[in-house]
Design a protein around this motif. Structure first.
Motif, PDB file in Angstrom:
ATOM      1  N   GLY A   9      35.549  46.350  49.874  1.00 49.23           N
ATOM      2  CA  GLY A   9      35.390  46.569  48.440  1.00 49.23           C
ATOM      3  C   GLY A   9      36.540  45.997  47.642  1.00 49.23           C
ATOM      4  N   LEU A  10      37.776  46.163  48.157  1.00 51.32           N
ATOM      5  CA  LEU A  10      38.930  45.579  47.473  1.00 51.32           C
ATOM      6  C   LEU A  10      38.829  44.059  47.402  1.00 51.32           C
ATOM      7  N   LYS A  11      38.409  43.467  48.523  1.00 47.17           N
ATOM      8  CA  LYS A  11      38.270  42.007  48.562  1.00 47.17           C
ATOM      9  C   LYS A  11      37.207  41.528  47.581  1.00 47.17           C
ATOM     10  N   ALA A  12      36.061  42.234  47.563  1.00 54.32           N
ATOM     11  CA  ALA A  12      34.976  41.839  46.665  1.00 54.32           C
ATOM     12  C   ALA A  12      35.383  42.000  45.209  1.00 54.32           C
ATOM     13  N   ALA A  13      36.037  43.116  44.892  1.00 57.66           N
ATOM     14  CA  ALA A  13      36.472  43.341  43.514  1.00 57.66           C
ATOM     15  C   ALA A  13      37.495  42.295  43.087  1.00 57.66           C
ATOM     16  N   SER A  14      38.385  41.925  44.034  1.00 59.23           N
ATOM     17  CA  SER A  14      39.379  40.901  43.717  1.00 59.23           C
ATOM     18  C   SER A  14      38.712  39.556  43.436  1.00 59.23           C
ATOM     19  N   LYS A  15      37.724  39.192  44.273  1.00 53.58           N
ATOM     20  CA  LYS A  15      36.997  37.935  44.046  1.00 53.58           C
ATOM     21  C   LYS A  15      36.227  37.987  42.726  1.00 53.58           C
ATOM     22  N   ASN A  16      35.664  39.154  42.430  1.00 52.43           N
ATOM     23  CA  ASN A  16      34.933  39.302  41.169  1.00 52.43           C
ATOM     24  C   ASN A  16      35.862  39.110  39.981  1.00 52.43           C
ATOM     25  N   LEU A  17      37.072  39.657  40.078  1.00 55.76           N
ATOM     26  CA  LEU A  17      38.058  39.445  39.012  1.00 55.76           C
ATOM     27  C   LEU A  17      38.422  37.969  38.887  1.00 55.76           C
ATOM     28  N   SER A  18      38.444  37.244  40.025  1.00 61.04           N
ATOM     29  CA  SER A  18      38.735  35.803  39.985  1.00 61.04           C
ATOM     30  C   SER A  18      37.653  35.050  39.220  1.00 61.04           C
ATOM     31  N   VAL A  19      36.388  35.427  39.500  1.00 61.34           N
ATOM     32  CA  VAL A  19      35.283  34.768  38.794  1.00 61.34           C
ATOM     33  C   VAL A  19      35.346  35.077  37.303  1.00 61.34           C
ATOM     34  N   ILE A  20      35.592  36.343  36.959  1.00 60.27           N
ATOM     35  CA  ILE A  20      35.682  36.725  35.549  1.00 60.27           C
ATOM     36  C   ILE A  20      36.851  36.009  34.882  1.00 60.27           C
ATOM     37  N   GLY A  21      37.982  35.952  35.570  1.00 64.02           N
ATOM     38  CA  GLY A  21      39.137  35.254  35.017  1.00 64.02           C
ATOM     39  C   GLY A  21      38.862  33.779  34.801  1.00 64.02           C
ATOM     40  N   ASN A  22      38.127  33.165  35.726  1.00 67.82           N
ATOM     41  CA  ASN A  22      37.776  31.755  35.574  1.00 67.82           C
ATOM     42  C   ASN A  22      36.859  31.552  34.368  1.00 67.82           C
ATOM     43  N   ASN A  23      35.924  32.473  34.169  1.00 63.56           N
ATOM     44  CA  ASN A  23      35.045  32.384  33.001  1.00 63.56           C
ATOM     45  C   ASN A  23      35.849  32.443  31.708  1.00 63.56           C
ATOM     46  N   ILE A  24      36.757  33.412  31.646  1.00 63.89           N
ATOM     47  CA  ILE A  24      37.560  33.572  30.430  1.00 63.89           C
ATOM     48  C   ILE A  24      38.468  32.356  30.223  1.00 63.89           C
TER      49      ILE A  24
END
Length: 418
Positions: A9-24
């Motif tokens: 879950g930590l890994k997935a949430a971290s990757k999700n934050l990476s995708v969101i950060g890339n979008n922003i």
């Protein structure tokens, strides 16, 4: 097991934050498409899951807002389709970012140096269906075009007096009216063709013409008496009906009201003949004779002064003689599954088995969208939504971290049992 679940879950949430950060980070990148993380649960032979894994990053290919830039090399796509770009090694990429540059070799490229491709031109005609090639903008002159046909709509005043004196171009009282039309020879020399009209009777006129750009050019038909003496040659006859509509010219009847005019040689260019159409000419009671329309299809040579990209993707060269010439046409590519395209960075994608093969065509045909010249497609990132997504991803990360903390406390309790 709880540790592995929480770690996934930590890994997935971290990757999700990476995708969101890339979008922003790319919210101001033209043509950028939002990415969304897709998750999948994991099981290992029981009904109790062992955590989460990253299934895919799905791209949202909905249109971004179109903004006007008024820059000639900016083109936005509204709807389906991608620009087709070619790298120096021949690799084909696809893009939605329509910011282009003109290189010293006169090719149009993306900001990253990939060449924009389209259909070529042959003899002024777009070769649709041909193999796409890099579009180039030549700077050469546009050669002269010799006049082949012209059109003139005149009104001859019905109140003009009848002329009885023999026609002589040097004597204004021997003709009713003179006007002119400018035509061009094979070298682009302008010929000012003088047209003389003589009213010979009610509803009947004669016309003579002379190449006014050549000194001492003859008048046609030649009104000079021959030797031995004979009556002057008659002019080209024009007749009207009682309603003022033209009925014949030089013996031609509807719908053909044309006759041939021959110029004189000028500055190395030979003489040539063009047809002049007097259809729709009239004889009405106006205060003066007049020309309401005058057109011919020739032009002088012109120097290249710029180019223009139109909304249908055609590129026109602009020249100093006010003429335009087609230089090429931008093509668009579509895919059966755009979400299957592989992001390559630099605002481009590449074709994959999942996307299917590209299908190329011109804008506003089939499933392809429109092109908007002088505009760009903005990123389709919704910053407000991304900030909310970031909060959710952060809470997910915190919750998974709390799972590890709780599991640690339980293990500590077990270890401390005596």
């Amino acid at each position: 097991m709880s540790f592995s679940q929480a770690l996934s879950g930590l890994k997935a949430a971290s990757k999700n934050l990476s995708v969101i950060g890339n979008n922003i980070a790319n919210s101001a990148t033209y043509g950028f498409k939002t990415g969304t993380m897709a998750f999948a649960d994991m099981f290992a032979g029981s009904k109790v899951g062992v955590g989460v894994r990253i299934s895919n990053v799905v791209q949202n290919f909905n249109d971004g807002p179109t903004i006007t830039t008024d820059r000639g090399l900016d083109v936005a796509i509204s709807g389906n389709g991608f620009f087709r770009l070619e790298a120096e090694n021949g690799t084909i990429f696809y893009a939605r970012n329509g910011q282009f540059l003109l290189q010293p070799d006169r090719t149009i490229t993306s900001m990253e140096g990939f060449k924009l491709t389209g259909y070529p031109v042959d003899n002024g005609v777009i070769q649709q269906g041909a193999n796409p090639v890099p579009i180039t903008i030549p700077e050469g002159i546009l050669g002269a075009k010799q006049t082949t046909q012209g059109f003139m709509q005149v009104n001859l005043s019905s109140t003009s007096p009848v002329i009885t004196a023999p026609f002589e171009p040097s004597k204004p009282d021997t003709y009713s009216w003179v006007t002119s039309t400018t035509v061009f020879d094979s070298l682009g020399n302008a010929h000012n063709m003088n047209l003389y009209f003589v009213k010979t009777a009610d509803n009947s006129w004669e016309m003579y013409y002379q190449d006014g750009s050549v000194a001492n050019s003859p008048v046609v038909p030649d009104p000079t008496p021959t030797v031995p003496p004979a009556p002057p040659a008659a002019g080209i006859p024009i007749t009207f009906d009682t309603n003022g509509n033209i009925t014949s010219i030089n013996g031609s009847t509807p719908p053909d009201f044309t006759f041939d005019i021959t110029t004189e040689p000028l500055n190395g260019a030979p003489s040539f003949t063009f047809s002049l159409d007097f259809a729709k000419s009239t004889q009405q009671n106006l205060s003066a004779n007049s020309v309401s329309n005058n057109f011919q299809d020739g032009y002088a040579p012109g120097e290249f002064v710029g180019f223009q990209i139109n909304d249908d993707g055609t590129i026109e060269g602009l020249y100093s003689n006010q003429q335009r010439q087609l230089l090429g046409q931008i093509i668009l590519a579509s895919f059966a599954n755009p979400e299957g395209l592989q992001p390559e960075g630099n605002n481009v994608w590449s074709e994959t088995r999942s996307s299917g093969q590209s299908r190329v065509g011109i804008a506003n045909t089939g499933s392809l969208g429109l092109l908007v010249s002088g505009a760009l497609e903005s990123s389709n990132v919704d910053q407000g939504q991304e900030l909310v997504n970031m909060i959710v991803a952060q809470r997910n990360y915190q919750a998974n971290a709390q799972t590890i903390k709780t599991q640690d406390q339980i293990l500590g309790t077990l270890v401390n049992l005596r």
